[in-house]
Enzyme design. Structure first.
Site, PDB file in Angstrom:
ATOM      1  N   CYS A  11     -22.612  -7.063 -19.276  1.00 28.63           N
ATOM      2  CA  CYS A  11     -21.404  -7.282 -18.478  1.00 28.63           C
ATOM      3  C   CYS A  11     -20.288  -6.398 -19.019  1.00 28.63           C
ATOM      4  O   CYS A  11     -20.073  -6.343 -20.230  1.00 28.63           O
ATOM      5  CB  CYS A  11     -20.931  -8.726 -18.593  1.00 28.63           C
ATOM      6  SG  CYS A  11     -22.011  -9.923 -17.828  1.00 28.63           S
ATOM      7  N   CYS A  57     -26.089 -12.236 -21.282  1.00 25.81           N
ATOM      8  CA  CYS A  57     -25.806 -13.551 -20.698  1.00 25.81           C
ATOM      9  C   CYS A  57     -26.638 -13.809 -19.455  1.00 25.81           C
ATOM     10  O   CYS A  57     -26.556 -14.888 -18.874  1.00 25.81           O
ATOM     11  CB  CYS A  57     -24.321 -13.703 -20.391  1.00 25.81           C
ATOM     12  SG  CYS A  57     -23.783 -12.789 -18.941  1.00 25.81           S
ATOM     13  N   CYS A  74     -18.721 -12.550 -20.017  1.00 22.98           N
ATOM     14  CA  CYS A  74     -20.036 -12.586 -20.668  1.00 22.98           C
ATOM     15  C   CYS A  74     -20.040 -13.644 -21.775  1.00 22.98           C
ATOM     16  O   CYS A  74     -20.954 -14.460 -21.878  1.00 22.98           O
ATOM     17  CB  CYS A  74     -20.331 -11.204 -21.247  1.00 22.98           C
ATOM     18  SG  CYS A  74     -22.043 -10.942 -21.683  1.00 22.98           S
ATOM     19  N   CYS A  89     -27.628  -8.942 -16.796  1.00 21.14           N
ATOM     20  CA  CYS A  89     -26.997  -8.667 -18.093  1.00 21.14           C
ATOM     21  C   CYS A  89     -27.949  -9.054 -19.218  1.00 21.14           C
ATOM     22  O   CYS A  89     -28.512 -10.147 -19.219  1.00 21.14           O
ATOM     23  CB  CYS A  89     -25.694  -9.451 -18.207  1.00 21.14           C
ATOM     24  SG  CYS A  89     -24.963  -9.423 -19.851  1.00 21.14           S
ATOM     25  N   GLY A  96       0.798  -1.224   0.000  1.00 19.04           N
ATOM     26  CA  GLY A  96       0.000   0.000   0.000  1.00 19.04           C
ATOM     27  C   GLY A  96       0.828   1.269   0.000  1.00 19.04           C
ATOM     28  O   GLY A  96       0.305   2.348  -0.279  1.00 19.04           O
TER      29      GLY A  96
END
Lengths: 353, 200
Positions: A274, A252, A280, A249, A40
């Site tokens: 997606c 899909c 997808c 979606c 980080g």
């Protein structure tokens, strides 16, 4: 001069393997090792001029160039899609300079360079995510002076960020940050996760994959080793929540993936698909169908007599624009996705007009 | 001793050999405690383990001062590092970006090396600690980033008090030195973020 420094043709310049010179790679590699040792923390590095403008992923490209080797398979995504300009040109760059094997399949890739998304498919141990980061400093919008933000990180002085999140709640009733949502890493450093949607933040927590972040313009590298605690900042009475959608979606039918809103006509028509194009496509190949996925046969675009349909090839059968005689000619899956999306759009316009 | 015998060969193919070695080092430091093999066909100078030599060849150059124990510095290792890496060899451990240390040697203490500063913790020394073996010693239980729950290591031939020094180093987090423990062609990473407990 070693083999990979030799010019491949008459016109190609003789770049070093993976474009960067070895001195630069060593400098980036040292920064990467310090970055994984202090998760980080933003390690300054000497960002180089790359053959594309800063802000187009030069940080991610330099990190990838410093780690990539002949044993790697590279996937590049831009907003989740493998087939957008930035992703295609970065893949080409490494195919050309590092002879890289490339793929669109998340599970086949050893290095995944990304802009703005983490793939939907779970990452595995041994994979490396490389994020392109425009603004590595999470506190910069609150404190413009580098000397000050550096002290704030040094002393873990993150009250300002909490105040900013609190002000959102006081003004709007919720934290309004929806991407680049700040996280606390290993209980010590507040980190910008790059402009991924906050939907993807939970995927960083204890991920089995190594995650590296490169900011070319801002000259910073930072990292998350596998199995590192990554907590999105929040309040006890306003816990962190990810985005959700009211519909699945359109192509899909996935209800658990990050969806992009696509405007499909000039009469207010829209659909949700997606953002992860590979996810997808994989789902559609497995037989999942959304409500707006075009069906060429149902629309009467193709003649569904047995002689023109290759059994088991749904992708070909639902594509109205392909010449039936070309079926099974090995069209690549990428363009199949494109045409499937067009199907949906055309279907919709067709219905409405 | 002539120059020819003093300086052994480095990488045959610096680009790809250093890339492979770096990925091993990256994996070692991002998942502390896992023993990696870094075997490659290089002839390490006397006094350096193969893994130590490859790590320095991969990471060190004219930008990174190296601290070596006196015998290594005056022997073939010093000449080898000056020739292949172009690194300055420094007397003061606190000025070193990299250092090689025998785990059994009583001096210097880990605290003699640069732990970084609160605003730039990345400026700390990376220490290559050469051990008698990476397994078979007293078990140390590691936890922290890169480790799902806990992970045990048992490096052999650590000097008395080194475990306590390692614990003190981890307590300095986010400051502290990062260590790569080596033996022969094997290595494991022990960054400052790793907390160290003794098995009971």
């Amino acid at each position: 001069m070693t083999m990979h420094q030799m010019p491949a043709g008459d016109t190609k310049p003789a770049y070093n393997y993976a474009y960067l010179d070895e001195q630069t790679k060593r400098m980036i590699r040292r920064a990467l090792l310090k970055a994984v040792a202090v998760p980080g923390y933003q390690v300054p590095f000497g960002s180089r001029e790359m053959p594309l403008a800063r802000g187009w992923g030069t940080g991610g490209i330099q990190v990838t160039a410093a780690i990539i080797g002949p044993a790697d398979t590279l996937k590049v995504i831009d907003q989740g899609a493998d087939d957008t300009t930035n992703a295609v040109s970065i893949r080409k760059f490494f195919e050309r300079t590092a002879d890289a094997r490339t793929t669109e399949a998340t599970e086949e890739a050893t290095i995944i360079q990304t802009r703005h998304r983490i793939p939907e498919a779970p990452l595995k141990a041994g994979q490396v995510m490389v994020y392109q980061v425009p603004m590595p400093e999470p506190l910069r919008r609150l404190e413009p002076r580098e000397a000050e933000t550096r002290k704030m990180h040094a002393w873990a002085e993150y009250g300002l960020m909490q105040v900013k999140l609190y002000e959102d709640i006081a003004r709007y009733g919720e934290i309004t940050k929806t991407y680049d949502y700040p996280v606390m890493v290993n209980g010590r450093y507040v980190m910008a996760p790059s402009p991924i949607p906050k939907f993807d933040n939970p995927k960083m927590h204890m991920s089995p994959a190594l995650q590296l972040f490169g900011a070319g313009r801002e000259k910073r590298i930072y990292a998350l080793p596998p199995h590192t605690s990554v907590k999105s900042l929040d309040f006890e009475d306003h816990p962190f929540r990810i985005q959700s959608w009211t519909e699945p979606c359109g192509l899909c039918g996935a209800s658990d993936s990050y969806l992009d809103e696509v405007v499909i006509d000039d009469r207010g028509g829209r659909m949700f698909v997606c953002s992860d194009s590979h996810h997808c496509e994989t789902r559609r190949e497995a037989g999942h169908r959304g409500t707006m996925l075009g069906d060429a046969t149902a629309s009467g675009f193709v003649d569904l007599s047995p002689s023109t349909v290759i059994p088991g090839d749904r992708r070909e059968a639902r594509d109205p624009f392909r010449n039936p005689t070309e079926q099974g000619s090995g069209m690549d899956p990428g363009s199949a996705v494109g045409s499937a999306r067009d199907d949906g759009a055309d279907m919709q316009t067709g219905v409405k007009s | 001793m002539t120059i020819e015998t003093a300086i052994a060969a480095g990488f045959r193919d610096p680009v790809l050999q250093s890339q492979t070695a770096f990925r091993t080092l990256l994996a070692a430091l991002s998942e502390p405690g896992i023993v990696h093999s870094i075997a490659d066909a290089i002839a390490a100078p006397e006094g350096l383990h193969q893994a130590s030599a490859i790590a320095l060849l991969t990471l060190a150059d004219y930008e990174t001062p190296i601290w070596l124990p006196q015998p290594l510095r005056d022997g073939p290792t010093g000449a080898w590092l000056r020739f292949h890496c172009g690194s300055t060899l420094v007397d003061d451990p606190a000025r070193a970006a990299f250092a090689v240390l025998d785990a059994a040697a009583p001096e210097p203490k880990l605290s003699a090396f640069h732990p970084g500063t609160d605003q730039f913790p990345d400026r700390s020394t990376t220490l290559v600690l050469q051990c008698a073996a990476l397994a078979g010693g007293e078990a140390l239980v590691l936890s922290g980033p890169g480790i799902p729950e806990t992970r045990s290591i048992g490096p052999l031939g650590l000097r008395d008090g080194l475990v306590a020094e390692l614990q003190d180093n981890a307590a300095l987090y986010p400051l502290g030195v990062d260590l790569v423990l080596t033996h022969g062609d094997r290595l494991l990473g022990l960054p400052r973020s790793t907390r160290i407990g003794e098995a009971r």
